[in-house]
Design a protein around this motif. Structure first.
Motif, PDB file in Angstrom:
ATOM      1  N   GLU A   1       4.570  -8.101  -1.063  1.00  0.00           N
ATOM      2  CA  GLU A   1       3.295  -7.998  -1.770  1.00  0.00           C
ATOM      3  C   GLU A   1       3.034  -9.215  -2.650  1.00  0.00           C
ATOM      4  O   GLU A   1       1.908  -9.703  -2.735  1.00  0.00           O
TER       5      GLU A   1
ATOM      6  N   ARG B   1       2.409  -5.654  14.212  1.00  0.00           N
ATOM      7  CA  ARG B   1       2.997  -5.917  12.901  1.00  0.00           C
ATOM      8  C   ARG B   1       2.876  -4.662  12.054  1.00  0.00           C
ATOM      9  O   ARG B   1       1.832  -4.036  12.004  1.00  0.00           O
ATOM     10  N   THR B   2       3.956  -4.370  11.406  1.00  0.00           N
ATOM     11  CA  THR B   2       3.918  -3.231  10.500  1.00  0.00           C
ATOM     12  C   THR B   2       3.695  -3.756   9.095  1.00  0.00           C
ATOM     13  O   THR B   2       4.323  -4.723   8.672  1.00  0.00           O
ATOM     14  N   ARG B   3       2.803  -3.140   8.408  1.00  0.00           N
ATOM     15  CA  ARG B   3       2.521  -3.541   7.031  1.00  0.00           C
ATOM     16  C   ARG B   3       3.496  -2.832   6.113  1.00  0.00           C
ATOM     17  O   ARG B   3       3.794  -1.659   6.290  1.00  0.00           O
ATOM     18  N   ARG B   4       3.963  -3.569   5.165  1.00  0.00           N
ATOM     19  CA  ARG B   4       4.859  -2.988   4.174  1.00  0.00           C
ATOM     20  C   ARG B   4       4.031  -2.209   3.163  1.00  0.00           C
ATOM     21  O   ARG B   4       2.843  -2.463   2.977  1.00  0.00           O
TER      22      ARG B   4
END
Length: 166
Positions: A129, A89-92
């Motif tokens: 967020e 998973r890529t974090r924003r």
């Protein structure tokens, strides 16, 4: 014990079973030597299972079914397949502004004006967020106008939440 026609001799099946028991005993003795606690625990477990199987025909049959290769055909579930590796998973990134603070100071027009200066990825950062992607759809949207509408809608909903009680 079954005889194979020779006086005093054991049949092949009886010899095979005795050999299997002897091999198991040898392995258990080796385990007790290497790891006494594990060996003794396994010995007690095997003893209890064997005693119960000898005492209860139904348990003996269930045990035999569980330990035979034909158990899959009898309805035993197949072993679980290994899972494929999950995509990382890529974090924003952190959102560039707090839409609630902007809304509190400037209202809806000010919030819309500030949001329209941002690109789609920056808007998605704010949505992620602030937890505004309740239906999972916003991260697939490409147009900034839809993303701006989502942010404004969620900010207004949270800002007016509880007004009915006032």
């Amino acid at each position: 014990m079954a005889m194979n026609g020779q006086s005093g001799g054991l049949d092949a099946e009886t010899l095979r079973r005795r050999r299997a028991v002897t091999e198991a005993e040898t392995s258990l003795v080796a385990l007790v030597t290497a790891n006494p606690a594990a060996g003794e625990a396994l010995s007690r477990l095997v003893h209890v299972i064997a005693a119960e199987a000898a005492r209860t025909p139904r348990f003996a049959k269930a045990l035999a079914d569980a330990l035979t290769a034909d158990s899959e055909a009898a309805g035993t579930p197949a072993p679980a397949r290994p899972r494929a590796a999950a995509k990382p998973r890529t974090r924003r990134s952190k959102g560039l502004l707090d839409p609630f603070a902007v809304y509190e100071v400037s209202g809806e027009p000010g919030l819309r004006a500030r949001l329209t200066t941002l690109d789609a990825d920056q808007l998605k950062d704010i949505i992620a967020e602030q937890g505004m992607n309740h239906d999972g759809a916003a991260m697939r949207w490409k147009t900034t106008s839809r993303l701006v509408d989502r942010i404004v809608e969620r900010v207004q909903a949270r800002a007016t939440k509880g007004d009915v009680l006032r």
